[in-house]
Design a protein around this motif. Sequence first.
Motif, PDB file in Angstrom:
ATOM      1  N   ASP A 134       0.998  -1.106  -0.014  1.00 29.91           N
ATOM      2  CA  ASP A 134       0.060   0.055  -0.094  1.00 29.91           C
ATOM      3  C   ASP A 134       0.617   1.597  -0.008  1.00 29.91           C
ATOM      4  N   ILE A 135       0.099   2.494  -0.142  1.00 30.54           N
ATOM      5  CA  ILE A 135       0.893   3.960  -0.583  1.00 30.54           C
ATOM      6  C   ILE A 135       1.697   4.108   0.652  1.00 30.54           C
ATOM      7  N   ASP A 136       0.850   3.961   1.591  1.00 24.57           N
ATOM      8  CA  ASP A 136       1.456   4.505   3.548  1.00 24.57           C
ATOM      9  C   ASP A 136       2.525   3.662   3.315  1.00 24.57           C
TER      10      ASP A 136
ATOM     11  N   GLY B 115      10.267   6.630   1.992  1.00 22.32           N
ATOM     12  CA  GLY B 115      11.147   7.498   1.452  1.00 22.32           C
ATOM     13  C   GLY B 115      10.434   6.995  -0.200  1.00 22.32           C
ATOM     14  N   GLY B 116       8.996   6.523  -0.197  1.00 29.16           N
ATOM     15  CA  GLY B 116       8.365   6.908  -1.470  1.00 29.16           C
ATOM     16  C   GLY B 116       7.971   7.901  -1.979  1.00 29.16           C
TER      17      GLY B 116
ATOM     18  N   LEU C 257      -2.590   2.099  -8.158  1.00 29.02           N
ATOM     19  CA  LEU C 257      -3.142   3.710  -9.033  1.00 29.02           C
ATOM     20  C   LEU C 257      -4.029   4.773  -8.283  1.00 29.02           C
ATOM     21  N   ALA C 258      -4.844   3.535  -7.619  1.00 30.17           N
ATOM     22  CA  ALA C 258      -5.948   4.651  -7.269  1.00 30.17           C
ATOM     23  C   ALA C 258      -5.827   5.530  -6.275  1.00 30.17           C
ATOM     24  N   GLU C 259      -4.814   4.882  -5.543  1.00 34.04           N
ATOM     25  CA  GLU C 259      -4.390   5.030  -3.939  1.00 34.04           C
ATOM     26  C   GLU C 259      -3.078   6.491  -5.406  1.00 34.04           C
ATOM     27  N   ALA C 260      -1.833   6.039  -5.770  1.00 36.02           N
ATOM     28  CA  ALA C 260      -1.690   6.991  -6.098  1.00 36.02           C
ATOM     29  C   ALA C 260      -2.005   8.067  -7.067  1.00 36.02           C
TER      30      ALA C 260
END
Length: 460
Positions: free
Chosen positions: A29-31, A37-38, A150-153
């Motif tokens: 996941d994006i978190d 460091g993403g 992609l939705a998270e981004a």
Amino acid sequence: MAQDGAVPNPTREHRIILRYADLPGYTPDIDCYLQHGGYQQLRKALAMDPAAIVAEVKASGLRGRGGAGFPTGTKWGFIDHAKNRKPVYLLCNADESEPGTFKDRQILYKDPHQLIEGMIISSFANHAHLAYIYIRGEMARGARILERALAEARAKNFLGANILGSGYDLDIFVFRGAGAYICGEETGLIESLEGKRAYPRIKPPYFPAALGLYLCPTIVNNVETLCNVKHIVEMGGAAYAKIGTPNNTGTRIWCVSGDVCRPGYFEYDGGAITMGELLYDVCGGIRNGNRLKALIPGGSSAKVLRAGEVYRIRRKNAAGAMEEVEMRLEDLPLDFDTIAASGSMSGSGGIIVMDHTRDMVECLDNLSAFYAHESCGQCTPCREGALWMRKVLDRMTGGQGRPEDPQLLLDLAGQIAGRTICAFGEACSWPVESFVAKFREEFESKAVAKEEQGRLQATH
């Protein structure tokens, strides 16, 4: 070099792409990605001139990790943005379907935002505003993970309009393919994306950088390649080029399957480890105490290498002069050039290991069944030749071989390679040529029908 059962030496592994993939607690996941460091390199890239990013990729020496090993920066440089008036597309080839290759799906499953960040940077560098991830139809789990990522981004404004206030617009979509091997060939992939049957196009004129998706300039890179771009932006092209060896820069992910104690995927600097070290030190040696008989170094389409072979390799010495050295199979450094010099290729990085108990005619029959099934049928030599090679091998493994069968297989293979629109012709003929050439005695022993074998045995 350690022998069977040796303790692996993981400290030599240098994980850049897989740095977090198997880290305990690391999630896709994006978190989690941001905590590690993403998307920091995306912020850096958006402040750069796109041409400067292309220059860094060229300076890095990055070669495509999908099979051909073509320099990525050179491919990007084929588009003349000063003259081009058409949309530019970026396509991520995630249609990983070569038997023995399973590295890209590890990235998709475990670290999808790394790919997405690499794709956004690559799209920005190439002036693309629309990109696709082409994924094999059967990889439903990977498609779901990517859709969510992609939705998270988009929700964080890493995708969409005016990304991070830069004025740059981009969106990325997932396209699930038909589950056909040929959809991984770049022009077949483009045809499929356009909604047509995935027949590869003739090159020239249909080089994707000139006439790609909807006949517009298109960059096609694979998953591992695009992930590397993020790290090149982070460390700079010159620093990246210091990893590995000249012309084999950066790290490479190798996936090992078959008759080894510990199969899996591993990431090493280019040329930093030999085939023997990977097999014995990392993978624990050959299973059940058996001996190595052969291996395929770069996915099933690569030519087989036989244990005990010695190769004469031309390479540059420390002084920069060319020299010729002898190397055993176990001594081959894992890089593009040395494996090519041994008569095969590193291809997609999939190493398939066979021990001394394997029947090589049956192994080839298994491979040929795959290629006969996956031929798209567009070119007659491939469509008919692949099917006939399978029929001959089926007959041999079924006990109805004929004395002329080994040569017949070579003749059939020789009528395919170089006579088809795409490289699938080579993919199905090279295994046949190399298996028969290197294990001729096994093919000749099966080139006599069972009845004849019984009669010969009875007379002795």
